[in-house]
Design an enzyme around this catalytic site. Structure first.
Site, PDB file in Angstrom:
ATOM      1  N   PRO A  57      53.248 -22.697  10.790  1.00  0.00           N
ATOM      2  CA  PRO A  57      53.332 -23.732  11.080  1.00  0.00           C
ATOM      3  C   PRO A  57      54.940 -23.607  11.412  1.00  0.00           C
ATOM      4  CG  PRO A  57      53.269 -23.492   9.142  1.00  0.00           C
ATOM      5  CD  PRO A  57      52.950 -22.588   9.239  1.00  0.00           C
ATOM      6  N   MET A  58      55.206 -24.300  13.030  1.00  0.00           N
ATOM      7  CA  MET A  58      56.269 -24.222  13.917  1.00  0.00           C
ATOM      8  C   MET A  58      56.502 -25.403  14.257  1.00  0.00           C
ATOM      9  SD  MET A  58      57.367 -20.177  13.921  1.00  0.00           S
ATOM     10  CE  MET A  58      55.800 -19.628  15.329  1.00  0.00           C
ATOM     11  N   GLN A 110      49.855 -30.159   9.044  1.00  0.00           N
ATOM     12  CA  GLN A 110      51.021 -30.067   7.595  1.00  0.00           C
ATOM     13  C   GLN A 110      51.553 -31.577   7.605  1.00  0.00           C
ATOM     14  OE1 GLN A 110      54.989 -28.383   7.723  1.00  0.00           O
ATOM     15  NE2 GLN A 110      54.410 -27.080   6.421  1.00  0.00           N
ATOM     16  N   CYS A 156      60.967 -27.516   4.094  1.00  0.00           N
ATOM     17  CA  CYS A 156      61.800 -27.284   5.635  1.00  0.00           C
ATOM     18  C   CYS A 156      63.377 -27.735   4.644  1.00  0.00           C
ATOM     19  CB  CYS A 156      61.163 -29.380   6.055  1.00  0.00           C
ATOM     20  SG  CYS A 156      61.822 -29.072   7.133  1.00  0.00           S
ATOM     21  N   LYS A 178      53.311 -25.395   1.407  1.00  0.00           N
ATOM     22  CA  LYS A 178      54.000 -24.237   1.921  1.00  0.00           C
ATOM     23  C   LYS A 178      55.587 -24.706   1.114  1.00  0.00           C
ATOM     24  CE  LYS A 178      55.387 -22.069   5.913  1.00  0.00           C
ATOM     25  NZ  LYS A 178      56.467 -22.728   6.532  1.00  0.00           N
ATOM     26  N   GLY A 217      57.606 -14.753   5.708  1.00  0.00           N
ATOM     27  CA  GLY A 217      58.792 -14.753   6.263  1.00  0.00           C
ATOM     28  C   GLY A 217      58.649 -12.824   6.277  1.00  0.00           C
ATOM     29  N   ASP A 218      59.301 -12.451   7.820  1.00  0.00           N
ATOM     30  CA  ASP A 218      59.900 -11.342   8.336  1.00  0.00           C
ATOM     31  C   ASP A 218      58.379 -10.013   7.916  1.00  0.00           C
ATOM     32  OD1 ASP A 218      62.072 -13.035   7.436  1.00  0.00           O
ATOM     33  OD2 ASP A 218      63.239 -11.555   6.098  1.00  0.00           O
ATOM     34  N   GLY A 259      55.471 -16.058  11.775  1.00  0.00           N
ATOM     35  CA  GLY A 259      55.748 -17.030  12.197  1.00  0.00           C
ATOM     36  C   GLY A 259      57.108 -16.364  14.000  1.00  0.00           C
ATOM     37  N   ARG A 260      57.958 -16.760  13.510  1.00  0.00           N
ATOM     38  CA  ARG A 260      58.980 -16.062  14.550  1.00  0.00           C
ATOM     39  C   ARG A 260      58.595 -14.782  15.380  1.00  0.00           C
ATOM     40  NH1 ARG A 260      64.436 -16.131  10.868  1.00  0.00           N
ATOM     41  NH2 ARG A 260      62.282 -15.205   9.259  1.00  0.00           N
TER      42      ARG A 260
HETATM   43  C1  LIG Z   1      61.456 -22.372  14.778  1.00  0.00           C
HETATM   44  C2  LIG Z   1      60.852 -22.703  13.341  1.00  0.00           C
HETATM   45  C3  LIG Z   1      60.115 -24.101  13.087  1.00  0.00           C
HETATM   46  C4  LIG Z   1      59.455 -24.205  11.718  1.00  0.00           C
HETATM   47  N1  LIG Z   1      58.962 -26.023  11.192  1.00  0.00           N
HETATM   48  C5  LIG Z   1      58.257 -25.208   9.910  1.00  0.00           C
HETATM   49  C6  LIG Z   1      57.322 -26.063   9.480  1.00  0.00           C
HETATM   50  O1  LIG Z   1      57.042 -27.416  10.658  1.00  0.00           O
HETATM   51  N2  LIG Z   1      56.717 -25.847   8.721  1.00  0.00           N
HETATM   52  C7  LIG Z   1      56.992 -25.176   7.822  1.00  0.00           C
HETATM   53  O2  LIG Z   1      56.321 -25.429   6.259  1.00  0.00           O
HETATM   54  N3  LIG Z   1      57.023 -24.025   7.709  1.00  0.00           N
HETATM   55  C8  LIG Z   1      58.314 -24.100   9.756  1.00  0.00           C
HETATM   56  N4  LIG Z   1      58.825 -22.572   9.820  1.00  0.00           N
HETATM   57  C9  LIG Z   1      58.750 -21.853   9.008  1.00  0.00           C
HETATM   58  C10 LIG Z   1      58.260 -20.923   9.177  1.00  0.00           C
HETATM   59  O3  LIG Z   1      56.643 -21.490   9.024  1.00  0.00           O
HETATM   60  C11 LIG Z   1      58.033 -19.500   8.576  1.00  0.00           C
HETATM   61  O4  LIG Z   1      57.675 -19.509   7.052  1.00  0.00           O
HETATM   62  C12 LIG Z   1      59.445 -18.969   8.457  1.00  0.00           C
HETATM   63  O5  LIG Z   1      60.127 -18.751   9.801  1.00  0.00           O
HETATM   64  C13 LIG Z   1      59.891 -17.730   7.972  1.00  0.00           C
HETATM   65  O6  LIG Z   1      58.090 -16.778   8.577  1.00  0.00           O
HETATM   66  P1  LIG Z   1      58.567 -15.822   9.782  1.00  0.00           P
HETATM   67  O7  LIG Z   1      59.356 -14.783   9.452  1.00  0.00           O
HETATM   68  O8  LIG Z   1      57.384 -14.837  10.071  1.00  0.00           O
HETATM   69  O9  LIG Z   1      58.920 -16.480  10.586  1.00  0.00           O
HETATM   70  C14 LIG Z   1      59.698 -22.895  11.109  1.00  0.00           C
HETATM   71  C15 LIG Z   1      60.037 -21.739  11.291  1.00  0.00           C
HETATM   72  C16 LIG Z   1      61.030 -21.805  13.081  1.00  0.00           C
HETATM   73  C17 LIG Z   1      61.233 -20.509  13.076  1.00  0.00           C
END
Ligand SMILES: Cc1cc2nc3c(=O)[nH]c(=O)nc-3n(C[C@H](O)[C@H](O)[C@H](O)COP(=O)(O)O)c2cc1C
Length: 370
Positions: A42-43, A96, A126, A165, A227-228, A250-251
């Site tokens: 979720p982002m 979420q 968050c 989460k 994460g990562d 995510g990213r």
């Molecule tokens: C732009 C952005 C928005 C995010 N929004 C949410 C969100 O709405 N809810 C949530 O649980 N995590 C949110 N996250 C966290 C991501 O879900 C994830 O846990 C985090 O980016 C680490 O994973 P990654 O390294 O694959 O990006 C967000 C992350 C980013 C970068």
């Protein structure tokens, strides 16, 4: 409840860090079958329907909405209700919620269930001030009684699984998630996702998946590692060394659904320019349908760099797109730069459900008739 160890299969995986895990294997969150071991994160400001749908096509077994405000649902905020749109090709989908008050959270969860989400996910991670100062998000890692009351209230209100989460804690080095996780399971959580960074860290440093492994050993529900994770090698390593049931990406998926394909199938072929342009055109069209032209044109700007970067298109081309006023013009420029994309877009469009399936059909009793 005292933390209980995982079943033998999980424990076995945890102690075989070199085991190769099939990302195409299905797993379950309660009664919900998730067809692959890859979850799309979720982002906020990213996880629109186009993102989720694209993630599914490229191998995500479960997709998530961005965090939706419980207060926004309670007050029937039009923009918030827009986040509750569920299309027929998105299942399984988690929506979420964030908030800090058990009763309104339970009401909001009922609404989430009523609109067709398969899972209610709750945000206890968050780190953004605007959210934590209301007592929601990562703040709840430090108010564990309230966190458990929220989960118990939601689990008592809906029949779909409730998942949570978490970040590791608020302060650097915190291990709050390890203390809270088992309590949340006791309160009714069917799965936990851990992003093992502190709220204070935001996105700096690295995700410490040693904590994910510890959480796995403490709870008897599936754990998702977030994460990562940006490659198949990393996904395999995280799954093998933590015993997590799935990885969340995510990213790494921003403007790059091909990364999901590489993670799930090991297919590392770089997309052609036509494929990149086609995915972006479809993304633009779908987002305009979902948000309307005015909101979509601002929202989409960050995606141009994400899609067109990585040496896929010249820098000047991206700069030119960002300057354009309408999404129609953007589509024209993309199709002119990669004419073969048109055919791909038409084929992809044909697969998308249309009409009533895309509109928000809230039950009148819940929507309040208005
Ligand atoms: C732009 C952005 C928005 C995010 N929004 C949410 C969100 O709405 N809810 C949530 O649980 N995590 C949110 N996250 C966290 C991501 O879900 C994830 O846990 C985090 O980016 C680490 O994973 P990654 O390294 O694959 O990006 C967000 C992350 C980013 C970068």
């Amino acid at each position: 409840m005292v933390a209980t160890p995982r079943d033998d299969r999980q424990t076995a995986r945890q102690y075989h860090p070199t085991a190769v895990i099939d990302l195409r294997e299905s797993w379950r969150i309660g009664p919900v079958e998730v067809p692959t071991r890859l979850v799309l994160a979720p982002m906020a400001g990213v996880s629109v329907q186009a993102f989720r749908r694209q993630g599914r096509r490229y191998g995500a077994g479960l997709v998530c909405s961005e965090m939706v405000s419980c207060a926004g649902i309670e007050h029937r905020n039009e923009k918030t209700l827009g986040y509750l749109r569920v299309a027929s090709d998105e299942h399984p989908l988690a929506i979420q919620l964030f908030g800090s008050d058990p009763r309104p959270m339970a009401d909001a969860a009922r609404m989430v269930e009523a609109v067709g989400a398969d899972i209610v996910d709750v945000n206890f991670g968050c780190p953004v001030k605007k959210v934590t100062k209301t007592g929601a998000g990562a703040h709840l890692l430090e108010d564990q009684d309230l966190a458990c009351r929220i989960i118990a209230a939601i689990a008592g209100a809906v029949s779909v699984p409730v998942t949570v989460k978490l970040r590791r804690g608020v302060q650097n080095g915190s291990r709050a998630a390890l203390e809270l996780g088992p309590k949340l399971v006791e309160a009714g959580a069917s799965s936990l996702t851990l992003h093992p960074r502190s709220a204070q860290q935001m996105y700096t440093g690295t995700a410490d998946h040693a904590l994910t492994a510890e959480l796995v050993s403490l709870v008897d529900v599936p754990v998702v590692a977030s994460g990562d994770v940006t490659s198949r090698a990393r996904a395999q390593a995280v799954l093998a060394t933590t015993g997590a049931e799935a990885v969340m990406v995510g990213r790494g998926a921003q403007g790059n659904p091909w990364a999901l394909r590489e993670i799930v199938d090991g297919d590392a072929v770089e997309p052609t320019r036509e494929e990149v342009a086609a995915e972006l055109v479809l993304f633009v069209r779908e987002t305009v349908r979902e948000l309307g032209e005015r909101r979509a044109s601002g929202f989409l700007k960050k995606f141009y760099g994400w899609y067109l970067g990585q040496g896929r298109f010249p820098k000047e081309f991206k700069q030119e797109l960002v300057q354009l006023d309408s999404t129609d013009e953007i589509e024209r420029r993309l199709l002119a730069a990669a004419p073969g994309a048109y055919e791909i877009v038409e084929r992809l469009e044909a697969e998308i459900p249309s009409g009533a399936e895309l509109t928000l059909e809230l039950p009148v009793s819940i929507y309040g008739g208005g």
